[in-house]
Write an enzyme that holds these catalytic residues in place. Structure first.
Site, PDB file in Angstrom:
ATOM      1  N   SER A  16       0.840  -1.195   0.000  1.00 27.46           N
ATOM      2  CA  SER A  16       0.000   0.000   0.000  1.00 27.46           C
ATOM      3  C   SER A  16       0.873   1.243   0.000  1.00 27.46           C
ATOM      4  O   SER A  16       1.944   1.255   0.618  1.00 27.46           O
ATOM      5  CB  SER A  16      -0.906   0.026   1.237  1.00 27.46           C
TER       6      SER A  16
ATOM      7  N   TYR B 294      -1.048   0.230  10.360  1.00 21.36           N
ATOM      8  CA  TYR B 294      -1.205  -0.316   9.006  1.00 21.36           C
ATOM      9  C   TYR B 294      -0.027   0.097   8.134  1.00 21.36           C
ATOM     10  O   TYR B 294       0.514  -0.726   7.377  1.00 21.36           O
ATOM     11  CB  TYR B 294      -2.521   0.184   8.421  1.00 21.36           C
TER      12      TYR B 294
END
Length: 276
Positions: free
Chosen positions: A160, A171
């Protein structure tokens, strides 16, 4: 209302390459919905046999519909890829179905909570890391021996560009780990004829999830923090928009294919110009 599992399966993806995956066995994790489902659909329409894995039982329904629509061999399994046991069982099931694995595409992950780092509880941080790092770490560890035994193959991890994002630091750390894993393992596994690459998607438009990643923002403050992520994602993209599922699936499927045979160790941002 969420879309049916197999909506659009009777129509080939845009700009796909027929027979690019002919004779290849491809394992796809997180395949019941979202990017994973779009990847599996494209591989199947390009002639590849696909083994679909997800924690949600609806992966079996999707597998049945995809096999009917495309005529390729399709298998499926449910597994908790946050555990070594789940990853090990996944690979064993794929090998039992197809005999060998040529390509593994590791797609499981995603932000559970969205808020400034000082508001994360310790147990929430651990859950984020298990969801978005350990799912890939365990999967790759289980897949690698199967690829080596097969004489080589390809691993594509889905990372990501949120490694440079706000309100999701755990994250971001997890996906940074996926990037490090990709680069380091590419060097280590190259002599086994195993390529290891990754894409780093940006914000992606998708139908409402049938199985939610987490509780979702509750209350005005939580909604405001989530909106900050949306605003930052669009602002960081040179194209000032979210991508589509097809725009994410296409580069993943290219990197996994024999056409990308001289690309190794790379993490490709797919985020409208946002480099993460």
């Amino acid at each position: 209302m969420s879309a049916p599992v197999g909506e659009g399966l009777n129509e080939a993806p845009n700009l796909f390459t027929p027979n690019r995956y002919q004779g290849l066995n491809v394992l796809v994790t997180g395949a019941a919905q979202g990017i994973g489902q779009a990847v599996a659909q494209r591989v199947a329409y390009e002639g590849g046999n696909v083994f679909l894995v997800d924690r949600a039982e609806l992966v079996h329904e999707f597998a049945t519909e995809l096999g009917t629509a495309t005529g390729v061999k399709v298998g499926s399994a449910t597994a908790d890829l946050e555990t070594w046991e789940g990853a090990e069982a996944m690979v064993a099931a794929a090998k039992e179905k197809f005999g060998n694995i040529d390509i593994a595409i590791n797609n499981v992950g995603g932000t559970i909570w969205a808020k400034p780092f000082e508001h994360y509880a310790p147990e929430e941080i651990e859950k984020e890391i298990y969801r978005s790092l350990f799912t890939t770490l365990w999967s790759v560890r289980a897949e690698l021996p199967a690829l080596i035994d097969n004489g080589g193959g390809t691993i594509v991890n889905v990372s990501s560009v949120a490694t440079g994002g706000i309100n999701r630091i755990p994250y971001a750390a997890a996906k940074g780990g996926v990037n490090a894993l990709t680069g380091a393992l590419a060097k280590e596994a190259a002599h086994h004829n195993v390529r290891v690459v990754a894409t780093a998607p940006g914000g992606t438009l998708a139908p409402e999830r049938r199985v939610a990643r987490g509780p979702g923002p509750e209350g005005e403050q939580a909604k405001a923090w989530y909106q900050e992520i949306v605003d930052q994602t669009i602002d960081s993209s040179l194209m000032k928009r979210y991508g589509t599922l097809e725009e994410q699936a296409a580069p993943i499927v290219f990197l996994a294919s024999p056409e990308a045979s001289y690309i190794n160790g790379s993490v490709l941002p797919v985020a409208g110009g946002d480099q993460g």
